[in-house]
Design a protein around this motif. Sequence first.
Motif, mmCIF file in Angstrom:
data_model
loop_
_atom_site.group_PDB
_atom_site.id
_atom_site.type_symbol
_atom_site.label_atom_id
_atom_site.label_comp_id
_atom_site.label_asym_id
_atom_site.label_seq_id
_atom_site.Cartn_x
_atom_site.Cartn_y
_atom_site.Cartn_z
ATOM 1 N N LEU A 1 0.818 -1.205 0.000
ATOM 2 C CA LEU A 1 0.000 0.000 0.000
ATOM 3 C C LEU A 1 0.860 1.267 0.000
ATOM 4 O O LEU A 1 1.901 1.314 0.638
ATOM 5 N N ASN A 2 0.396 2.267 -0.736
ATOM 6 C CA ASN A 2 0.960 3.600 -0.648
ATOM 7 C C ASN A 2 -0.124 4.497 -0.051
ATOM 8 O O ASN A 2 -1.234 4.021 0.222
ATOM 9 N N PRO A 3 0.139 5.771 0.202
ATOM 10 C CA PRO A 3 -0.886 6.607 0.843
ATOM 11 C C PRO A 3 -2.231 6.605 0.131
ATOM 12 O O PRO A 3 -3.289 6.589 0.761
ATOM 13 N N ARG A 4 -2.220 6.585 -1.198
ATOM 14 C CA ARG A 4 -3.482 6.621 -1.935
ATOM 15 C C ARG A 4 -4.242 5.306 -1.797
ATOM 16 O O ARG A 4 -5.436 5.286 -1.493
ATOM 17 N N THR A 5 -3.532 4.171 -2.014
ATOM 18 C CA THR A 5 -4.222 2.885 -1.947
ATOM 19 C C THR A 5 -4.586 2.506 -0.513
ATOM 20 O O THR A 5 -5.564 1.791 -0.281
ATOM 21 N N ALA A 6 -3.800 2.983 0.455
ATOM 22 C CA ALA A 6 -4.168 2.738 1.856
ATOM 23 C C ALA A 6 -5.497 3.408 2.181
ATOM 24 O O ALA A 6 -6.341 2.845 2.900
ATOM 25 N N ARG A 7 -5.699 4.604 1.629
ATOM 26 C CA ARG A 7 -6.963 5.303 1.849
ATOM 27 C C ARG A 7 -8.119 4.547 1.198
ATOM 28 O O ARG A 7 -9.223 4.477 1.750
ATOM 29 N N VAL A 8 -7.864 3.967 0.026
ATOM 30 C CA VAL A 8 -8.891 3.160 -0.639
ATOM 31 C C VAL A 8 -9.305 1.996 0.247
ATOM 32 O O VAL A 8 -10.500 1.703 0.425
ATOM 33 N N ARG A 9 -8.317 1.316 0.831
ATOM 34 C CA ARG A 9 -8.622 0.182 1.712
ATOM 35 C C ARG A 9 -9.407 0.642 2.933
ATOM 36 O O ARG A 9 -10.312 -0.049 3.404
ATOM 37 N N GLU A 10 -9.069 1.791 3.465
ATOM 38 C CA GLU A 10 -9.808 2.311 4.617
ATOM 39 C C GLU A 10 -11.266 2.573 4.254
ATOM 40 O O GLU A 10 -12.176 2.234 5.006
ATOM 41 N N LEU A 11 -11.499 3.164 3.094
ATOM 42 C CA LEU A 11 -12.858 3.452 2.659
ATOM 43 C C LEU A 11 -13.644 2.167 2.403
ATOM 44 O O LEU A 11 -14.873 2.142 2.546
ATOM 45 N N GLN A 12 -12.933 1.108 2.023
ATOM 46 C CA GLN A 12 -13.581 -0.182 1.812
ATOM 47 C C GLN A 12 -13.826 -0.926 3.121
ATOM 48 O O GLN A 12 -14.473 -1.967 3.125
ATOM 49 N N GLY A 13 -13.310 -0.368 4.234
ATOM 50 C CA GLY A 13 -13.495 -0.997 5.532
ATOM 51 C C GLY A 13 -12.704 -2.276 5.725
ATOM 52 O O GLY A 13 -13.086 -3.130 6.522
ATOM 53 N N GLN A 14 -11.581 -2.414 5.011
ATOM 54 C CA GLN A 14 -10.792 -3.638 5.094
ATOM 55 C C GLN A 14 -9.723 -3.507 6.170
ATOM 56 O O GLN A 14 -9.044 -2.496 6.268
ATOM 57 N N GLU A 15 -9.614 -4.558 6.961
ATOM 58 C CA GLU A 15 -8.632 -4.596 8.030
ATOM 59 C C GLU A 15 -7.688 -5.767 7.815
ATOM 60 O O GLU A 15 -7.981 -6.702 7.073
ATOM 61 N N GLY A 16 -6.553 -5.743 8.485
ATOM 62 C CA GLY A 16 -5.597 -6.829 8.366
ATOM 63 C C GLY A 16 -4.501 -6.682 9.379
ATOM 64 O O GLY A 16 -4.545 -5.828 10.267
ATOM 65 N N GLY A 17 -3.490 -7.545 9.258
ATOM 66 C CA GLY A 17 -2.383 -7.515 10.191
ATOM 67 C C GLY A 17 -1.479 -6.317 9.975
ATOM 68 O O GLY A 17 -1.654 -5.534 9.040
ATOM 69 N N GLY A 18 -0.482 -6.184 10.829
ATOM 70 C CA GLY A 18 0.419 -5.052 10.767
ATOM 71 C C GLY A 18 1.439 -5.131 9.652
ATOM 72 O O GLY A 18 2.092 -4.149 9.337
ATOM 73 N N LEU A 19 1.594 -6.300 9.042
ATOM 74 C CA LEU A 19 2.542 -6.451 7.954
ATOM 75 C C LEU A 19 2.015 -5.814 6.676
ATOM 76 O O LEU A 19 0.819 -5.726 6.456
ATOM 77 N N GLU A 20 2.928 -5.392 5.838
ATOM 78 C CA GLU A 20 2.585 -4.956 4.492
ATOM 79 C C GLU A 20 3.673 -5.469 3.556
ATOM 80 O O GLU A 20 4.812 -5.668 3.968
ATOM 81 N N GLY A 21 3.312 -5.691 2.315
ATOM 82 C CA GLY A 21 4.310 -6.129 1.359
ATOM 83 C C GLY A 21 3.694 -6.545 0.048
ATOM 84 O O GLY A 21 2.502 -6.849 -0.031
ATOM 85 N N ASP A 22 4.509 -6.531 -1.016
ATOM 86 C CA ASP A 22 4.070 -7.038 -2.311
ATOM 87 C C ASP A 22 3.883 -8.545 -2.216
ATOM 88 O O ASP A 22 4.635 -9.229 -1.507
ATOM 89 N N VAL A 23 2.924 -9.085 -2.953
ATOM 90 C CA VAL A 23 2.712 -10.532 -2.952
ATOM 91 C C VAL A 23 2.246 -10.975 -4.330
ATOM 92 O O VAL A 23 1.471 -10.277 -4.991
ATOM 93 N N ALA A 24 2.764 -12.106 -4.771
ATOM 94 C CA ALA A 24 2.281 -12.764 -5.976
ATOM 95 C C ALA A 24 2.077 -14.233 -5.650
ATOM 96 O O ALA A 24 2.924 -14.862 -5.005
ATOM 97 N N VAL A 25 0.944 -14.781 -6.072
ATOM 98 C CA VAL A 25 0.630 -16.177 -5.804
ATOM 99 C C VAL A 25 0.097 -16.811 -7.078
ATOM 100 O O VAL A 25 -0.571 -16.144 -7.878
ATOM 101 N N GLY A 26 0.413 -18.074 -7.299
ATOM 102 C CA GLY A 26 -0.046 -18.756 -8.503
ATOM 103 C C GLY A 26 -0.480 -20.176 -8.218
ATOM 104 O O GLY A 26 0.060 -20.837 -7.327
ATOM 105 N N LEU A 27 -1.491 -20.637 -8.953
ATOM 106 C CA LEU A 27 -1.941 -22.025 -8.892
ATOM 107 C C LEU A 27 -2.134 -22.523 -10.322
ATOM 108 O O LEU A 27 -2.808 -21.863 -11.122
ATOM 109 N N LEU A 28 -1.555 -23.660 -10.636
ATOM 110 C CA LEU A 28 -1.753 -24.289 -11.932
ATOM 111 C C LEU A 28 -2.828 -25.355 -11.760
ATOM 112 O O LEU A 28 -2.621 -26.371 -11.115
#
Length: 245
Positions: free
Chosen positions: A170-197
């Motif tokens: 998250l950056n300041p803009r996207t963090a605000r988007v998450r706040e407006l969406q009412g989404q909560e989570g842990g204290g960690l932040e980071g880029d993530v990529a996940v894949g399933l074949l």
Amino acid sequence: MNATAPRSSRWVASTGCVGPWGSTAGELRSWLSAGPAGAREVRRPPPVPGFIESQFNPLVYAVVKQCLGSWSPEEGAGTAIVLGSGLGDTTTADVASQNVAKGNVHNPLLFYQSVPTSILGYVTREFGITGPLSCVAGGELGPSMLEMADLLLEDESLHQVLLLGLELQLNPRTARVRELQGQEGGGLEGDVAVGLLLRRAPAPHGGAKLEALQEATAVAGLPAFPRNWSALRDLITLCLAYEHS
């Protein structure tokens, strides 16, 4: 887990995950369990030629390589790709918009990589993938991506679908988007990529039934996820379950 049940048995042939913890599901579980202390060291994937500024595209490429391994281009026939992200490549969007706001010359590479399928085009050339490419966005992406994969596998010309999920820190803009969406989570932040074949039938080396992994995630005790990962929770938990299958 509330993923839509597939019409018939599907098999997970391989999984991949890349983020600040490293590139294995075991490292991911340890990083989540460590809480904020787990974010001390940030590992980044190698750059991809032709893509700049953002980690979005290198992360996509890195997790594709994990899922597909060292297969030959001939194996790519009959493979589809579905890329999902709640907010997309926010770094590219922000850098491009800041350049415009400051009156700087616009970099044409940023325009090119602002289209999510740009990195998928790069991937298809390298791995010989000839099936359809799709991109989805929104809230909880796991159920919709699994349903889309199931529909694609109804096509007899396809035998597997690569599901890719990605979220950037998250950056300041996207963090605000998450706040407006009412989404909560842990204290960690980071880029993530996940894949399933995901395959219609078991891979030659086996794999795990999707239904069995879904049942395992329903009872597994997992640490809190970073707030920006909420859209990919289902895919990440399936990846963790596959590690122990």
